[in-house]
Design an enzyme around this catalytic site. Structure first.
Site, PDB file in Angstrom:
ATOM      1  N   GLU A 191      11.767  -0.988   6.206  1.00 55.24           N
ATOM      2  CA  GLU A 191      10.605  -0.187   5.834  1.00 55.24           C
ATOM      3  C   GLU A 191       9.941   0.372   7.090  1.00 55.24           C
ATOM      4  O   GLU A 191       9.523  -0.363   7.972  1.00 55.24           O
ATOM      5  CB  GLU A 191       9.619  -1.088   5.069  1.00 55.24           C
ATOM      6  CG  GLU A 191       8.241  -0.493   4.893  1.00 55.24           C
ATOM      7  CD  GLU A 191       7.250  -1.510   4.299  1.00 55.24           C
ATOM      8  OE1 GLU A 191       7.634  -2.667   4.058  1.00 55.24           O
ATOM      9  OE2 GLU A 191       6.092  -1.115   4.089  1.00 55.24           O
ATOM     10  N   ASP A 230       7.744  -5.308   4.882  1.00 52.51           N
ATOM     11  CA  ASP A 230       6.582  -6.068   5.334  1.00 52.51           C
ATOM     12  C   ASP A 230       6.202  -7.133   4.310  1.00 52.51           C
ATOM     13  O   ASP A 230       6.464  -6.997   3.123  1.00 52.51           O
ATOM     14  CB  ASP A 230       5.371  -5.135   5.533  1.00 52.51           C
ATOM     15  CG  ASP A 230       5.555  -4.251   6.748  1.00 52.51           C
ATOM     16  OD1 ASP A 230       6.423  -4.589   7.590  1.00 52.51           O
ATOM     17  OD2 ASP A 230       4.853  -3.233   6.854  1.00 52.51           O
ATOM     18  N   ASP A 274       3.569  -7.735   2.851  1.00 50.76           N
ATOM     19  CA  ASP A 274       2.300  -7.416   2.184  1.00 50.76           C
ATOM     20  C   ASP A 274       2.593  -6.741   0.841  1.00 50.76           C
ATOM     21  O   ASP A 274       3.742  -6.626   0.421  1.00 50.76           O
ATOM     22  CB  ASP A 274       1.424  -6.531   3.084  1.00 50.76           C
ATOM     23  CG  ASP A 274       2.133  -5.229   3.449  1.00 50.76           C
ATOM     24  OD1 ASP A 274       3.196  -4.935   2.846  1.00 50.76           O
ATOM     25  OD2 ASP A 274       1.641  -4.505   4.325  1.00 50.76           O
ATOM     26  N   ASP A 322       2.361  -3.613  -0.171  1.00 51.07           N
ATOM     27  CA  ASP A 322       3.197  -2.421  -0.089  1.00 51.07           C
ATOM     28  C   ASP A 322       4.662  -2.780   0.113  1.00 51.07           C
ATOM     29  O   ASP A 322       5.552  -2.209  -0.515  1.00 51.07           O
ATOM     30  CB  ASP A 322       2.748  -1.530   1.081  1.00 51.07           C
ATOM     31  CG  ASP A 322       1.671  -0.556   0.641  1.00 51.07           C
ATOM     32  OD1 ASP A 322       1.343  -0.554  -0.569  1.00 51.07           O
ATOM     33  OD2 ASP A 322       1.169   0.195   1.502  1.00 51.07           O
TER      34      ASP A 322
END
Ligand code: 0RA
Length: 666
Positions: free
Chosen positions: A435, A508, A510, A512
């Site tokens: 990403e 990541d 998180d 997203d």
């Protein structure tokens, strides 16, 4: 879908020729458990429950049982109880032992009693309760038969309490109750997951509408219970699979027997575009399909085409309808019972019996034609939907040609942003799909370029759950993935052309990142499903924390690991200070050790190339999670829940799974 650590399964046995023939009976099972239950991880563990329940389901299929209960006891043992005939207790001629003892201690003994049953051979199921006995620290069996309650007990497969009567019954009730404690000498984990148990029990209840299955978790702090009983059987199963997708018509249900093969099919079309066909043989999901699936598809195409022609529904169009067109927006379940199933394919989940193809094909041809005659409105709707699919397919073909002209889809023309590896043997190389460009940059510098390729993605990819194929193919990120993998998609998918042995998603830690990962998995699930089935898809596990003390750096993959590192540092500190005499205060107000800096990685981009290599990419030290198709029905629903229209089920799912966020990757 669930995940398992990307380390080899089994117990590390080597199969040296000298040791093979010596072992007999249950000892062999304990020596090489993976040969009997697949692995000794979570999957193999849960297989124990499924094995016992399968025996109860066999009783149900024979017409003698309609109630099953599965209870996880407070001590983590499991009790499976049914109201079948009860395992026979009389003396078995050949073995000169009670039949019960034989069933419990002789491999594959169950089948000896009942030749006319639909037992599964070759696959993982159907190994017999004796295997469960062998792999249990202890096992207790109670049989209700002849107005008596019989009892027997075993330890690690050996009988410790011979057959005895422990009670009398007033009424002539029958049944079997098996309680077992998985052996922690065998299994890496003996902690049952209630959700894994219920996923299979729910599936079994849908597939066997006459059976009700009660599930209960009685362990302290995780009490839960469910009752699965679906009188509508496969018809209800189709609706469950679809979640919030809206059906276009009432579900079509076909049941019958051809060539000694009981066949059951339920299907309907919804407003979406994806094809969702699930096939089962003797209650086992055949991920790779096989002859029953081929027979169903052939009948569907043939019957709908001739219905369309007969009713002049294709009058004004030059389009010819192909099988694919008749399967757009189709959700279907095929369930057959086969006496001696032959399983083939990469994962031994593809049915090979040729007579099953004609059984399904003949029955569906006949009954579907009848149904369409009686329900012309439904027939018209289906043909119209298929015509729209054909038009879209034509548009997709054009888009694909266009893309091909741009060379994006040709495997020999790799996307510009792919940093390929130098080794070309797919077995030995892997691709990281990363990403963001900055993390992509770190990964490119940190990797071992001999066998690791990096494909950075920009932002989010398209939600394929909501788009038609030609739109999907126009998406740049998706084009890059397809081109890099080299194996094509959908009907043109060819595993042999795959350019990498491992596809590792690195996003990541998180919200997203988890969304992007879900989007990627959805795409792979819908268009390159075999990559998931054959276990080629992995999820990278970057650390969440860095603990720094002076020049020393430690990585932690979760809070628990972080706290352990802190504890260790604190202990060292204490040792150091007790020998020093200057008495400096080494702790701050919150009890933290001075000079220790804890930082939480917000994104992959925060790590430098070396850190990324050390923590996440070096095969010697990294942990990667393998994505498994544990339960196809639930995986399908999960994608629908996560990527579909309804907000509420998505919110509920995320709420329920919030505490496992690091493992939310379906
Ligand atoms: C062997 C023969 C028969 C039933 C069973 C085994 C049996 C096994 C299990 C395991 C769990 N529940 C079970 N219920 C039955 C046939 C019995 C007969 O002929 O009466």
């Amino acid at each position: 879908m669930s995940e398992q650590k990307g380390i080899p399964n089994g117990n590390g046995n080597d199969y040296s020729a000298s040791s093979i023939n010596v072992l007999k009976g249950l000892e062999a099972v304990r020596k090489r458990p993976a040969m009997y239950i697949g692995d000794v991880g979570a999957r193999g563990l849960h297989h124990l429950i499924n094995e016992v329940v399968d025996n109860s389901i066999d009783e149900a299929l024979a017409g003698y049982c309609d109630t099953i209960s599965v209870v996880i006891n407070p001590d983590n043992s499991v009790t499976v109880e049914d109201n079948g005939r009860g395992i026979p207790v009389d003396i078995h001629e050949e073995e000169q032992k009670s039949a019960l003892e034989v069933v419990m201690t002789v491999l594959h003994a169950g089948g000896k009693f009942d030749k006319n049953s639909y037992k599964v051979s070759g696959g993982l199921h159907g190994v017999g309760v004796s295997v469960v006995n062998a792999l249990s620290e202890w096992m207790r069996v109670e049989v209700k038969r002849d107005k008596k309650i019989y009892f027997m007990e075993f330890k690690r497969g050996d009988m410790t309490t011979p057959l005895k009567v422990i009670g009398k019954l007033k009424e002539d009730v029958t049944g079997t109750k098996v309680t077992f404690m998985p052996d922690d000498e065998i299994f890496k984990t003996i902690n049952f997951k209630y959700d894994t148990v219920t996923a299979r029990m729910r599936e079994l209840a849908y597939l066997n509408r006459n059976v009700s299955i009660a599930c209960k978790d009685t362990r302290e702090g995780s009490e839960e219970e469910d009752l699965f009983h679906f009188k509508g059987g496969l018809v209800e199963f189709v609706a469950y699979m679809d979640g919030s997708r809206k059906p276009l018509h009432k579900t079509i249900y076909i049941e019958g027997e051809r060539e000694n093969t009981p066949v059951e099919v339920a299907f309907h079309y919804n407003e979406e575009f994806s094809e969702n066909i699930f096939s089962y043989v003797n209650n086992i999901n055949t991920h790779e399909g096989g002859t029953h699936l081929v027979g169903f598809k052939a009948a569907l195409t043939r019957t709908l085409n001739s219905y369309a022609a007969k009713n002049n529904l294709l009058k004004n169009t030059k389009i010819t309808l192909s099988g694919d067109d008749f399967r757009e927006g189709l959700t279907a379940i095929i369930s057959v019972k086969v006496m001696e199933p032959q399983f083939e394919g990469q994962t031994k989940t593809k049915l090979g019996n040729s007579e099953t193809k004609s059984a399904v094909e003949t029955l569906v041809n006949e009954k579907l034609a009848e149904f369409l005659e009686e329900n012309p409105g439904v027939g018209k709707k289906i043909v119209e939907k298929s015509l729209r699919a054909a038009e879209a397919r034509e548009a997709a073909r054009k888009a694909r040609d266009l893309a091909r002209r741009k060379n994006a889809l040709d495997s020999f023309d790799l996307p510009g942003k792919l940093a390929d590896c130098s080794i070309t043997d797919p077995e030995h190389c892997e691709v990281y799909i990363v990403e963001g460009d900055s993390a992509g940059g770190s990964a490119k510098q940190g990797r071992d370029r001999r066998f690791q390729a990096i494909l950075p993605l920009k932002g989010k990819i398209l939600n394929v759950e909501k788009a038609k194929l030609h739109k999907i193919l126009e998406n740049n990120e998706i084009q890059a993935i397809i081109a890099a993998m080299g194996c094509g998609i959908d009907t043109e998918f060819d595993l042999a052309k795959l350019r990498y042995g491992k596809l590792i998603l690195m996003t990541d830690a998180d919200v997203d990142g988890s969304h992007i990962r879900t989007l990627l998995l959805t795409f792979l699930y819908r268009y390159m499903k075999d990559l998931i089935i054959t276990g080629k898809v992995y999820i990278a596990q970057p650390p969440l924390y860095k603990v720094k003390k002076g020049k020393e750096e430690f990585y932690a993959f979760d809070e628990k690991e972080r706290d352990e590192i802190l504890k260790r540092l604190r202990a060292n500190q204490r040792k150091a200070t007790s020998t020093e005499t200057d008495g400096t205060e080494e702790y701050d107000d919150e009890g933290n050790i001075k000079g220790v800096v804890i930082s939480r990685y917000k994104g992959l981009g925060e790590m430098n190339p070396l850190q990324l290599w050390e923590t996440t990419m070096n095969p010697e030290t990294r942990t990667i999670l393998q994505v498994n198709l544990e339960n196809a029905a639930d995986a399908n629903r999960l994608f629908e829940v996560l990527m579909g229209d309804d907000v509420e089920p998505r919110r509920l799912f995320i709420e329920k799974n919030a505490k496992y966020v690091r493992n939310l990757d379906i």
